[in-house]
Design a protein around this motif. Structure first.
Motif, PDB file in Angstrom:
ATOM      1  N   LEU A  60       3.047  -0.158   1.718  1.00 42.68           N
ATOM      2  CA  LEU A  60       2.521   0.931   0.899  1.00 42.68           C
ATOM      3  C   LEU A  60       1.313   1.509   1.628  1.00 42.68           C
ATOM      4  CD1 LEU A  60       2.591  -0.762  -2.613  1.00 42.68           C
ATOM      5  CD2 LEU A  60       4.127   0.988  -1.776  1.00 42.68           C
ATOM      6  N   ARG A  78      -1.891   4.250   2.069  1.00 43.38           N
ATOM      7  CA  ARG A  78      -2.920   4.774   1.160  1.00 43.38           C
ATOM      8  C   ARG A  78      -2.376   6.000   0.419  1.00 43.38           C
ATOM      9  NH1 ARG A  78      -9.009   5.406   2.801  1.00 43.38           N
ATOM     10  NH2 ARG A  78      -8.199   4.033   4.409  1.00 43.38           N
ATOM     11  N   THR A 113       0.287   5.003  -2.166  1.00 41.17           N
ATOM     12  CA  THR A 113      -0.350   4.325  -3.295  1.00 41.17           C
ATOM     13  C   THR A 113      -1.063   5.326  -4.188  1.00 41.17           C
ATOM     14  OG1 THR A 113      -0.612   2.333  -1.961  1.00 41.17           O
ATOM     15  CG2 THR A 113      -1.983   2.507  -3.935  1.00 41.17           C
ATOM     16  N   LEU A 131      -1.756  -3.010  -8.461  1.00 43.90           N
ATOM     17  CA  LEU A 131      -1.783  -2.086  -7.331  1.00 43.90           C
ATOM     18  C   LEU A 131      -3.139  -1.389  -7.236  1.00 43.90           C
ATOM     19  CD1 LEU A 131      -0.296  -0.849  -4.969  1.00 43.90           C
ATOM     20  CD2 LEU A 131       0.690   0.825  -6.554  1.00 43.90           C
ATOM     21  N   GLN A 132      -3.698  -0.999  -8.366  1.00 45.15           N
ATOM     22  CA  GLN A 132      -5.025  -0.374  -8.383  1.00 45.15           C
ATOM     23  C   GLN A 132      -6.082  -1.353  -7.870  1.00 45.15           C
ATOM     24  OE1 GLN A 132      -5.931   2.865  -9.248  1.00 45.15           O
ATOM     25  NE2 GLN A 132      -7.960   2.298  -8.509  1.00 45.15           N
ATOM     26  N   SER A 135      -5.769  -1.698  -4.111  1.00 46.76           N
ATOM     27  CA  SER A 135      -6.273  -0.522  -3.394  1.00 46.76           C
ATOM     28  C   SER A 135      -7.804  -0.537  -3.364  1.00 46.76           C
ATOM     29  CB  SER A 135      -5.742   0.770  -4.005  1.00 46.76           C
ATOM     30  OG  SER A 135      -6.289   1.008  -5.275  1.00 46.76           O
TER      31      SER A 135
END
Length: 167
Positions: free
Chosen positions: A35, A37, A40, A143-144, A147
Motif C-alpha cells: 500500500l 502513501r 492509503t 490502516l490509519q 499510516s
C-alpha cells in the motif's frame, strides 16, 4: 477466487509502504500487497465518503449530521477493536514470499449488509474479502494508525457537511 479473512499490516520504512498480508480462513492461502502513501490516502478518504453515502444517507440522516453519524460508527468500531486486542491477540499472517502492488480496491455492498472488498494488482481480481461494516471500520482504523506510524501525515478525511446558505 481466493477469499481473504485474516489481515496483518506491516510497516516497511525502507520502501515507504505498508505491507498488507492477508490469508484465507484456514491460513493455507496467503497474499501480500504493498500500500503506497497515495493508495492509503485515497482508500481512507474514499471509504469514509462511500460509507457515509451508503449508510447515513440511506437511513435519511440529514446531510449536516451524516459526518457525525460516521464518526459515531467509526468510534464504536475503534473501541470494539481495542477491547478485542486487549482480550485476545490474533496470530499475524506471516511468510508471504511475493508482494504485489495494490493498484485498486473496490468495495461493494453485498448480501446481509456485508461488504465485499475486491483486491486488484492488475486488471483481474486477485482476491476478495467479505466483512461486516463494523469490521471494515476496524480495518480502516488500523490502516490509519499504521499510516500515522509511517509519519505520512495524511490529511484526515473531511467530515461530510451539508450545504448552508445565508440570506
Amino acid at each position: 477466487m481466493l477469499t481473504l479473512t485474516v489481515f496483518t499490516f506491516r510497516l516497511d520504512f525502507d520502501e515507504d509502504r505498508i505491507r498488507l498480508l492477508a490469508a484465507s480462513e484456514d491460513g493455507r492461502q496467503r497474499l501480500a500487497f504493498w500500500l503506497t502513501r497515495r493508495m492509503t490516502d485515497n482508500l481512507l478518504r474514499n471509504s469514509q465518503h462511500w460509507l457515509t453515502q451508503q449508510y447515513a444517507a440511506a437511513v435519511n440522516v440529514p446531510s449536516h449530521a451524516q459526518g457525525d453519524l460516521y464518526e459515531l460508527y467509526h468510534d464504536q468500531a475503534r473501541e470494539s477493536f481495542e477491547q478485542q486486542q486487549a482480550m485476545t491477540r490474533s496470530k499475524p499472517v506471516e511468510q508471504v514470499e511475493h508482494t504485489e502492488l495494490l493498484r485498486r480496491l473496490d468495495i461493494q455492498k453485498g448480501e446481509d449488509d456485508q461488504l465485499k472488498l475486491l483486491f486488484f494488482s492488475g486488471e483481474e481480481v486477485d482476491a476478495c474479502s467479505l466483512m461486516t461494516v463494523d469490521y471494515f471500520h476496524q480495518w480502516l482504523h488500523v490502516l490509519q494508525q499504521k499510516s500515522e506510524e509511517m509519519g505520512w501525515s495524511l490529511t484526515p478525511p473531511a467530515v461530510p457537511q451539508g450545504s448552508y446558505s445565508l440570506q
